[in-house]
Design a protein around this motif. Structure first.
Motif, PDB file in Angstrom:
ATOM      1  N   GLY A 153      42.029 -20.667   3.003  1.00  0.00           N
ATOM      2  CA  GLY A 153      43.277 -20.266   2.365  1.00  0.00           C
ATOM      3  C   GLY A 153      43.350 -20.600   0.881  1.00  0.00           C
ATOM      4  O   GLY A 153      44.354 -20.313   0.230  1.00  0.00           O
ATOM      5  N   GLU A 175      43.670 -20.718  -2.834  1.00  0.00           N
ATOM      6  CA  GLU A 175      44.299 -19.665  -3.637  1.00  0.00           C
ATOM      7  C   GLU A 175      43.283 -18.932  -4.530  1.00  0.00           C
ATOM      8  O   GLU A 175      43.317 -17.717  -4.650  1.00  0.00           O
ATOM      9  N   ARG A 228      41.155 -15.942  -2.723  1.00  0.00           N
ATOM     10  CA  ARG A 228      41.876 -15.045  -1.810  1.00  0.00           C
ATOM     11  C   ARG A 228      40.974 -13.866  -1.450  1.00  0.00           C
ATOM     12  O   ARG A 228      40.109 -13.462  -2.215  1.00  0.00           O
ATOM     13  N   TYR A 253      42.480 -10.634   4.077  1.00  0.00           N
ATOM     14  CA  TYR A 253      42.619 -11.354   5.338  1.00  0.00           C
ATOM     15  C   TYR A 253      42.604 -10.401   6.542  1.00  0.00           C
ATOM     16  O   TYR A 253      41.976 -10.672   7.557  1.00  0.00           O
ATOM     17  N   SER A 292      47.792 -23.818  -1.444  1.00  0.00           N
ATOM     18  CA  SER A 292      47.137 -22.940  -0.472  1.00  0.00           C
ATOM     19  C   SER A 292      47.921 -22.798   0.836  1.00  0.00           C
ATOM     20  O   SER A 292      47.568 -21.976   1.664  1.00  0.00           O
ATOM     21  N   ASN A 313      49.097 -19.376   1.945  1.00  0.00           N
ATOM     22  CA  ASN A 313      47.994 -18.533   2.432  1.00  0.00           C
ATOM     23  C   ASN A 313      47.595 -18.936   3.844  1.00  0.00           C
ATOM     24  O   ASN A 313      47.272 -18.078   4.680  1.00  0.00           O
ATOM     25  N   ARG A 327      49.861 -17.449   6.351  1.00  0.00           N
ATOM     26  CA  ARG A 327      49.530 -16.019   6.562  1.00  0.00           C
ATOM     27  C   ARG A 327      48.290 -15.868   7.430  1.00  0.00           C
ATOM     28  O   ARG A 327      48.225 -15.043   8.342  1.00  0.00           O
TER      29      ARG A 327
END
Ligand SMILES: [Zn+2]
Ligand SMILES: [Zn+2]
Length: 246
Positions: free
Chosen positions: A136, A138, A141, A144, A171, A174, A177
């Motif tokens: 995750g 940053e 990225r 995903y 992070s 992320n 997610r």
């Protein structure tokens, strides 16, 4: 949810961590864990272990203080072709490989999300890799939706790393997610501490809180029961093959 294994931790061999294997395992035994994986950093990390460290991990007892000890490495992704610094001689003896992207190793790159996606899709095909470490981050990225189901198809566990909540707070969004997408696509995950000191072994409080908040299914958390964890080890590692041939 109760977790029975901690499969990402560093010892004094990583030279920026502060406990020995014995101290890490002792802490795991006190927390009643079934298993640990000792995963010191791969060779490209500044200050990483010496040339014989990983290959010689066969010296470690299989079970210490009642805890199954997996011989592992946190290998570095060294470029955006998805190559690792894991050596073949080490891969042959290791039980457990986490593949991670780290800034000190990749600092000469400023990758686009497409390049990171490409790298992870290649790592997904690497038969030596068990776990996709703290993906995750940053600055790395990636797509995903495209990559996470591929990790699932290739038997790679997506890591939820407790250290992210304190060491990489940027992070966390992320990670939320990523975990939601793993739930959506049925991708197995593993929760671990990334401990760099013994008192942190077996601590997963932030991770468990997150999983509870998003109603993450326990069946997809590989270290949520001894049976699930052993089933994974049997399918994807040689740990029990070696034990039965003794
Ligand atoms: Zn470290
Ligand atoms: Zn790492």
């Amino acid at each position: 949810m109760n977790l029975i294994a901690d499969t990402h931790m560093h010892t004094v061999a990583s030279t920026h961590a502060y406990s020995t294997v014995q101290e890490m395992v002792h802490a795991a035994a006190q927390r009643k864990l079934y298993a640990v994986a000792i995963t010191d950093h791969g060779y490209r990390m500044p200050g990483s272990p010496g040339a014989w460290y990983f290959k010689n991990m066969t010296t470690l007892p299989r079970v210490l203080e009642g805890v199954l000890v997996l011989r592992g490495e946190e290998a570095n992704v060294v470029d955006f072709e998805g190559n690792l610094d894991l050596l073949e001689k080490d891969a042959k003896v290791l039980d457990w490989v986490v593949a991670s992207m780290h800034h000190p190793v990749l600092k000469d790159f400023a990758p686009t999300p497409d390049e990171v996606t490409h790298a992870w899709l290649n790592v997904a095909k690497d038969p030596n890799v068990n776990v996709i470490g703290h993906c995750g981050t940053e600055e790395y990225r990636f797509d995903y939706e495209r990559v996470l189901p591929e990790f699932g198809r290739q038997g790679k566990l997506v890591e939820l790393n407790e250290e992210t909540f304190t060491g990489r707070p940027g992070s966390v969004q992320n990670c939320v997610r990523i975990m939601k997408l793993c739930k959506k696509h049925g991708v197995p995950v593993i929760v671990d501490s990334d401990a760099h000191f013994s008192t942190l072994v077996g601590h997963f409080e932030h991770s468990l809180k997150l999983l509870k908040e998003i109603e993450f299914p326990e069946e997809l958390v590989v270290n949520s029961s001894v049976e699930r964890f052993r089933a994974y080890l049997k399918q994807y590692t040689g740990v029990f093959r070696e034990q039965t041939s003794d």
